[in-house]
Design a protein around this motif. Sequence first.
Motif, PDB file in Angstrom:
ATOM      1  N   VAL A  46     -21.146  -0.330  19.602  1.00 40.05           N
ATOM      2  CA  VAL A  46     -20.226  -0.362  18.385  1.00 40.05           C
ATOM      3  C   VAL A  46     -18.987   0.062  18.524  1.00 40.05           C
ATOM      4  O   VAL A  46     -17.852  -0.852  18.140  1.00 40.05           O
ATOM      5  CB  VAL A  46     -20.936   0.558  17.490  1.00 40.05           C
ATOM      6  N   ARG A  47     -18.553   0.833  19.583  1.00 44.83           N
ATOM      7  CA  ARG A  47     -17.179   1.210  19.855  1.00 44.83           C
ATOM      8  C   ARG A  47     -16.488   0.239  20.531  1.00 44.83           C
ATOM      9  O   ARG A  47     -15.318  -0.184  20.485  1.00 44.83           O
ATOM     10  CB  ARG A  47     -17.158   2.603  20.771  1.00 44.83           C
ATOM     11  N   LEU A  48     -17.367  -0.479  21.583  1.00 47.85           N
ATOM     12  CA  LEU A  48     -16.664  -1.572  22.275  1.00 47.85           C
ATOM     13  C   LEU A  48     -16.391  -2.923  21.482  1.00 47.85           C
ATOM     14  O   LEU A  48     -15.325  -3.508  21.498  1.00 47.85           O
ATOM     15  CB  LEU A  48     -17.716  -1.825  23.488  1.00 47.85           C
ATOM     16  N   ARG A  49     -17.454  -3.043  20.391  1.00 45.92           N
ATOM     17  CA  ARG A  49     -17.167  -4.182  19.265  1.00 45.92           C
ATOM     18  C   ARG A  49     -15.846  -3.621  18.316  1.00 45.92           C
ATOM     19  O   ARG A  49     -14.996  -4.755  18.310  1.00 45.92           O
ATOM     20  CB  ARG A  49     -18.309  -4.548  18.390  1.00 45.92           C
ATOM     21  N   LEU A  50     -15.744  -2.454  18.046  1.00 39.87           N
ATOM     22  CA  LEU A  50     -14.701  -2.179  17.442  1.00 39.87           C
ATOM     23  C   LEU A  50     -13.137  -2.349  18.142  1.00 39.87           C
ATOM     24  O   LEU A  50     -12.208  -3.015  17.577  1.00 39.87           O
ATOM     25  CB  LEU A  50     -14.682  -0.588  16.988  1.00 39.87           C
ATOM     26  N   SER A  79     -15.713   5.455  10.809  1.00 42.88           N
ATOM     27  CA  SER A  79     -14.550   6.507  11.091  1.00 42.88           C
ATOM     28  C   SER A  79     -14.656   7.318  12.250  1.00 42.88           C
ATOM     29  O   SER A  79     -13.995   7.693  12.976  1.00 42.88           O
ATOM     30  CB  SER A  79     -14.578   7.275  10.022  1.00 42.88           C
ATOM     31  N   HIS A  80     -15.997   7.846  12.295  1.00 41.77           N
ATOM     32  CA  HIS A  80     -16.267   8.597  13.618  1.00 41.77           C
ATOM     33  C   HIS A  80     -16.086   7.808  15.086  1.00 41.77           C
ATOM     34  O   HIS A  80     -15.462   8.431  15.798  1.00 41.77           O
ATOM     35  CB  HIS A  80     -17.686   9.139  13.451  1.00 41.77           C
ATOM     36  N   HIS A  81     -16.589   6.734  14.982  1.00 43.60           N
ATOM     37  CA  HIS A  81     -16.567   5.696  16.113  1.00 43.60           C
ATOM     38  C   HIS A  81     -15.068   5.413  16.457  1.00 43.60           C
ATOM     39  O   HIS A  81     -14.457   5.620  17.526  1.00 43.60           O
ATOM     40  CB  HIS A  81     -17.076   4.306  16.147  1.00 43.60           C
ATOM     41  N   LEU A  84     -13.269   8.628  18.021  1.00 44.97           N
ATOM     42  CA  LEU A  84     -13.655   8.704  19.248  1.00 44.97           C
ATOM     43  C   LEU A  84     -12.985   7.849  20.374  1.00 44.97           C
ATOM     44  O   LEU A  84     -12.210   8.043  21.218  1.00 44.97           O
ATOM     45  CB  LEU A  84     -15.228   8.480  19.626  1.00 44.97           C
ATOM     46  N   LEU A  85     -12.353   6.440  19.821  1.00 49.40           N
ATOM     47  CA  LEU A  85     -11.633   5.557  20.428  1.00 49.40           C
ATOM     48  C   LEU A  85     -10.025   6.218  20.359  1.00 49.40           C
ATOM     49  O   LEU A  85      -9.363   6.049  21.305  1.00 49.40           O
ATOM     50  CB  LEU A  85     -11.738   4.159  19.996  1.00 49.40           C
ATOM     51  N   ARG A  86      -9.608   6.626  19.361  1.00 50.06           N
ATOM     52  CA  ARG A  86      -8.278   7.298  19.464  1.00 50.06           C
ATOM     53  C   ARG A  86      -8.248   8.234  20.222  1.00 50.06           C
ATOM     54  O   ARG A  86      -7.572   8.499  21.277  1.00 50.06           O
ATOM     55  CB  ARG A  86      -8.231   7.866  17.971  1.00 50.06           C
ATOM     56  N   GLN A  87      -9.216   9.292  20.318  1.00 50.39           N
ATOM     57  CA  GLN A  87      -9.415  10.472  21.376  1.00 50.39           C
ATOM     58  C   GLN A  87      -9.055  10.018  22.749  1.00 50.39           C
ATOM     59  O   GLN A  87      -8.622  10.689  23.401  1.00 50.39           O
ATOM     60  CB  GLN A  87     -10.316  11.520  20.951  1.00 50.39           C
ATOM     61  N   ALA A  88      -9.836   9.027  22.765  1.00 53.00           N
ATOM     62  CA  ALA A  88      -9.867   8.395  24.244  1.00 53.00           C
ATOM     63  C   ALA A  88      -8.502   7.593  24.694  1.00 53.00           C
ATOM     64  O   ALA A  88      -8.370   7.037  25.884  1.00 53.00           O
ATOM     65  CB  ALA A  88     -11.169   7.289  24.566  1.00 53.00           C
ATOM     66  N   GLY A  89      -7.746   7.671  23.828  1.00 51.79           N
ATOM     67  CA  GLY A  89      -6.585   7.110  24.055  1.00 51.79           C
ATOM     68  C   GLY A  89      -6.380   5.316  24.047  1.00 51.79           C
ATOM     69  O   GLY A  89      -5.567   4.694  24.858  1.00 51.79           O
ATOM     70  N   LEU A  90      -7.424   4.585  23.493  1.00 49.91           N
ATOM     71  CA  LEU A  90      -7.478   3.324  23.259  1.00 49.91           C
ATOM     72  C   LEU A  90      -6.976   2.622  22.034  1.00 49.91           C
ATOM     73  O   LEU A  90      -6.611   1.626  22.236  1.00 49.91           O
ATOM     74  CB  LEU A  90      -9.062   2.863  23.447  1.00 49.91           C
TER      75      LEU A  90
END
Length: 126
Positions: A46-50, A79-81, A84-90
């Motif tokens: 899901v995060r990879l698709r986002l 929103s949770h996913h 996590l993408l934001r926290q990973a700096g992506l």
Amino acid sequence: MSKQGLEILGRDTNRGACCQRLAAAPLDDDQAAELAKVFKALGDPVRLRLLSMIASRDGGEVCVCELTPAFDLSQPTISHHLKLLRQAGLIDCERRGTWVYYWALPDAPARLASFLSVPRRAGVTA
């Protein structure tokens, strides 16, 4: 803009260097833990698709209202996913009225690619 992003790949702030390569030197515990968070963020479909939807967007940004319908998941889960993408700096985001707009951070993929690149050894062909 969000200030919650991780410092990706142990950037050396003293020299302004991007990051060390995989083959340059072994990671220390802190660098490995930090990098693992980035790869963990990318390890979920899901995060990879986002990330792909955000990064491939014409104009460089996308409203969360356009992302949520693409998944059979609730808005809080999406929103949770994204968090996590934001926290990973992506990715990063900005609230505009009711909606939140997201964009991919342009240097994040380059840093990951730089880290993962291994120089070719003499006499080795692909």
